[in-house]
Motif scaffolding. Structure first.
Motif, mmCIF file in Angstrom:
data_model
loop_
_atom_site.group_PDB
_atom_site.id
_atom_site.type_symbol
_atom_site.label_atom_id
_atom_site.label_comp_id
_atom_site.label_asym_id
_atom_site.label_seq_id
_atom_site.Cartn_x
_atom_site.Cartn_y
_atom_site.Cartn_z
ATOM 1 N N TRP A 1 0.852 -1.188 0.000
ATOM 2 C CA TRP A 1 0.000 0.000 0.000
ATOM 3 C C TRP A 1 0.889 1.240 0.000
ATOM 4 C CZ3 TRP A 1 -5.507 0.406 0.827
ATOM 5 C CH2 TRP A 1 -6.166 -0.838 0.920
ATOM 6 N N ARG B 1 -9.420 -1.636 -1.654
ATOM 7 C CA ARG B 1 -8.185 -1.151 -2.249
ATOM 8 C C ARG B 1 -7.907 0.329 -1.935
ATOM 9 N NH1 ARG B 1 -6.568 -4.712 -6.331
ATOM 10 N NH2 ARG B 1 -5.375 -3.063 -7.348
ATOM 11 N N LYS B 2 -8.757 0.929 -1.096
ATOM 12 C CA LYS B 2 -8.547 2.335 -0.764
ATOM 13 C C LYS B 2 -9.014 2.623 0.655
ATOM 14 C CE LYS B 2 -9.230 7.060 -2.456
ATOM 15 N NZ LYS B 2 -9.788 7.913 -3.532
ATOM 16 N N LYS C 1 -3.638 3.720 -0.880
ATOM 17 C CA LYS C 1 -4.066 2.974 -2.057
ATOM 18 C C LYS C 1 -3.281 1.672 -2.157
ATOM 19 C CE LYS C 1 -5.398 7.062 -4.728
ATOM 20 N NZ LYS C 1 -5.174 7.842 -5.976
#
Length: 398
Positions: free
Chosen positions: A16, A83-84, A105
């Motif tokens: 990330w 994913r965020k 992210k």
């Protein structure tokens, strides 16, 4: 049957990119690996070659909560999808707590955006550097950079310590460096005018305004020690203090554990990154003694005078570095201009953290070392270790 948010959009394990945003300043980028280890989410923050492990993340519905392992700082994040993440980074400061906005992210392995761009210059080497003070005068520093293609690493060294592990890139003729140690969020940007000149620099260590800087390449660059160092006042030879430890037990240099021993007194704060590096070094040394010939005691100057807050922050140091020697709370803020008079009146002043005081077996102060260079500045760290061991060998032989 209704499907829960986390079941519908599970958090992704892997790389990330966390972006910490300060209003009106430069963002700080941090590479983080999130993993689910047998049902327990964990994080590893990477800061160049340094890793910072967060062993336990609390998951509650669509949110993540975790404290950083050393400093007085924490993250509160919400999943927009697997994913965020978005949320807040909170860090302790002298007036309370400061918050920065965070966006994370998944699947981004490059720490700095734009890493695919070519570098116009290679700035590897040693640089004479100057930072502009609020009064427009300049304070000296040294930068040491290593560049491979457009990836840039290194550190910046001032007379009392180093900026630890810096990582970034050179994009065309622009440099961007960032660092995150769990609380301190550094960001640098500047224009590389040519192979030997850096101009238009701007450095942020907190909220705006930042500090301007400039640099010129100089393989022979050195730093003079500042004049305002902690020293014994004329006629003084010893230290005298009595402060509570983290459990409120009073500790003094006259206690039996210090009698007839060489003693190291560390003046530090749990907010201080160079103090973190020195605490690790001192704890490793202390715990590695086969026979306890040397005692160590830390005197903490914290961000507030609140004992409970200070003790909680220092316990992070104690746990993270397995500190077995006393850590004492002076009850005086690190920013207090009269901290020496209030805590160690035998000293002229306390300007730099950490400051390390060596006391011989008779209780006489033999040496005072101002500042600390850690593993982020390996050449200076090795020089410190050589000096440290030589000083102890001399005092132990007496």
């Amino acid at each position: 049957m209704q499907v829960s948010y986390l079941q519908a959009q599970p958090l992704q394990s892997g790389s990330w990119l966390f972006t910490l945003n300060r209003t009106g300043g430069l963002p700080v980028y941090v590479s983080v690996n999130l993993q689910n280890n047998h049902g327990q989410w964990q994080a590893v923050f990477r800061n160049d070659t340094e890793t910072i492990e967060v062993p336990a993340i609390l998951m509650r519905n669509d949110s993540l909560f975790f404290d950083m392992p050393v400093f007085e700082s924490s993250f509160r994040l919400k999943m927009l999808n697997g994913r965020k993440l978005v949320g807040v980074f909170t860090k302790g400061i002298s007036t309370g707590f400061q918050e920065w906005q965070v966006e994370a992210k998944f699947g981004i392995t490059d720490r700095i955006p734009g890493s695919g761009l070519r570098a116009a210059f290679n700035i590897s080497g040693k640089w004479s550097m100057s930072f502009q003070r609020p009064d427009s005068s300049w304070r000296p520093a040294i930068a040491e950079f290593a560049q491979t293609e457009n990836r840039l690493t290194g550190t910046i060294i001032n007379p009392s310590g180093d900026y630890r592990f810096l990582e970034g890139i050179v994009r065309g003729n622009n440099l961007y460096l960032t660092a995150f140690d769990g609380a301190h969020s550094y960001a640098f940007t500047a224009t590389i005018a040519n192979d030997s000149t850096i101009v238009g620099g701007l450095f942020f260590s907190g909220n705006p305004p930042g500090d301007a800087f400039k640099a010129s390449k100089n393989a022979q660059a050195t730093l003079a020690m500042p004049a305002a160092l902690a020293e014994l006042k004329p006629g003084q030879t010893t230290l005298s203090f009595r402060f509570p430890d983290l459990d409120s037990n009073m500790v003094s240099l006259t206690d039996d554990r210090f009698k007839g021993k060489v003693t190291i007194v560390q003046l530090m704060g749990s907010w201080c990154p160079n103090c973190m590096d020195e605490t690790k070094f001192l704890s490793d040394y202390y715990n590695g003694q086969k026979m306890p010939q040397v005692e160590v005691v830390s005197l903490a100057y914290e961000l507030s005078t609140d004992f409970a807050r200070s003790a909680a922050s220092l316990r992070k140091f104690k746990q993270r570095f397995n500190v077995r020697y006393p850590m004492l709370i002076t009850g005086v803020k690190s920013a207090d201009p009269d901290k020496a008079a209030k805590t160690l009146p035998q000293l002229t002043d306390i300007k730099y953290f950490p400051t390390t005081i060596f006391i011989d077996k008779k209780g006489v102060v033999r040496k005072i070392h101002n500042g600390f260079y850690g593993p982020g500045a390996p050449e200076y760290f090795e020089a410190f270790k050589k000096e440290f061991y030589a000083t102890l060998s001399e005092l132990l032989a007496e």
